[in-house]
Design an enzyme around this catalytic site. Sequence first.
Site, PDB file in Angstrom:
ATOM      1  CB  SER A 114      -0.952  -0.046   1.192  1.00 31.30           C
ATOM      2  OG  SER A 114      -1.981   0.884   1.070  1.00 31.30           O
ATOM      3  CG  ASP A 173      -6.952  -2.452  -3.162  1.00 29.38           C
ATOM      4  OD1 ASP A 173      -7.212  -1.247  -2.965  1.00 29.38           O
ATOM      5  OD2 ASP A 173      -5.932  -2.997  -2.721  1.00 29.38           O
ATOM      6  CG  HIS A 226      -6.048  -2.146   0.677  1.00 26.27           C
ATOM      7  ND1 HIS A 226      -5.238  -1.818  -0.390  1.00 26.27           N
ATOM      8  CD2 HIS A 226      -5.461  -1.593   1.773  1.00 26.27           C
ATOM      9  CE1 HIS A 226      -4.226  -1.100   0.032  1.00 26.27           C
ATOM     10  NE2 HIS A 226      -4.329  -0.948   1.346  1.00 26.27           N
TER      11      HIS A 226
END
Length: 322
Positions: free
Chosen positions: A161, A257, A287
Amino acid sequence: MPVIPAIETLLASIPSQSALAEMSLEDQRKAGNEGAVALASVVAEDPREVGTITEVEVEVDGGHITLRVYQPENSGPHPIHLYYHGGGWMFGTIDDPFVDILCRERTALAGYLSVAVEYRLAPENKFPIPLNDSYAALEWIAEHAAQFDGDPTRITVGGGSAGANLAAAVALKARNENGPAITFQLLEVPALDLTASSPSVEKYGTGEYPLSQAELQACIDGYLSTAEDAKNEYASPLLAQDLTGLPPAHIMPSEYDPLQDDATRYAERLRDAGVQATLTLGAGHIHGSSQFTKLLPEAAAWRDEAIAHLIEHAKSHSITPA
């Protein structure tokens, strides 16, 4: 494919982001850290044994950062994997059990000297401070690799991320500034375009799944000083005009996501620039669910694929993993 059924069940037990948003930043961080410990005990496999774990304090411009170095049990020199944790640039820590588990796995299973980087967090430390800290970690480990039986000519970077954003930006910065050579990037659920304008943000950022569009924008606003910063290549590697000469990459987005398009578009742009780039879509994943290795066979498969790419990269550079 639909969202993995076990994830649907788990989503019902996760606290609402609206409740967290009413807390102070300090309380949000505390709740997030405590939540990660509780969640990891249920969904993640037990930490692997490694040789030695060492913490070092590194002086950086305006302060210091902590690096946690995981050494394999056997002798090296070992390939090096710098890992940047996620958390929207505003949250997260190397004390997160998911970070510890992942670094131990990459050390024990792939034979890498893993280095978890505790960069300073926004909004107290706005862009480019977290990036500069991340780059300073690269420079430091390249200079001090022999101290930990690591090979400074075989450095890889990775993250999840926001951490993948930093890893990709570090690779760009190293190329641009003729810094320490990075030989591979492993980017998981990466945030690579901080204008947050892709179709997947609209499609999967409704709040039905983790990382809503509003949450993503709040993190971006916390990280950047101005909207114009989102166009800077070090904030949004996907928007860099020139991607030639970057290290090979393996990119792993989740299906459900908001950041899915960032990953697929970056892989395409890297290939167009002549950079070797592969991509695997985590079908049915949301996610962050790739870390649920005890709960989900699909997450264990994700972990195994990431390890396999690191091992294959080590072999291609004449390193025999542990």
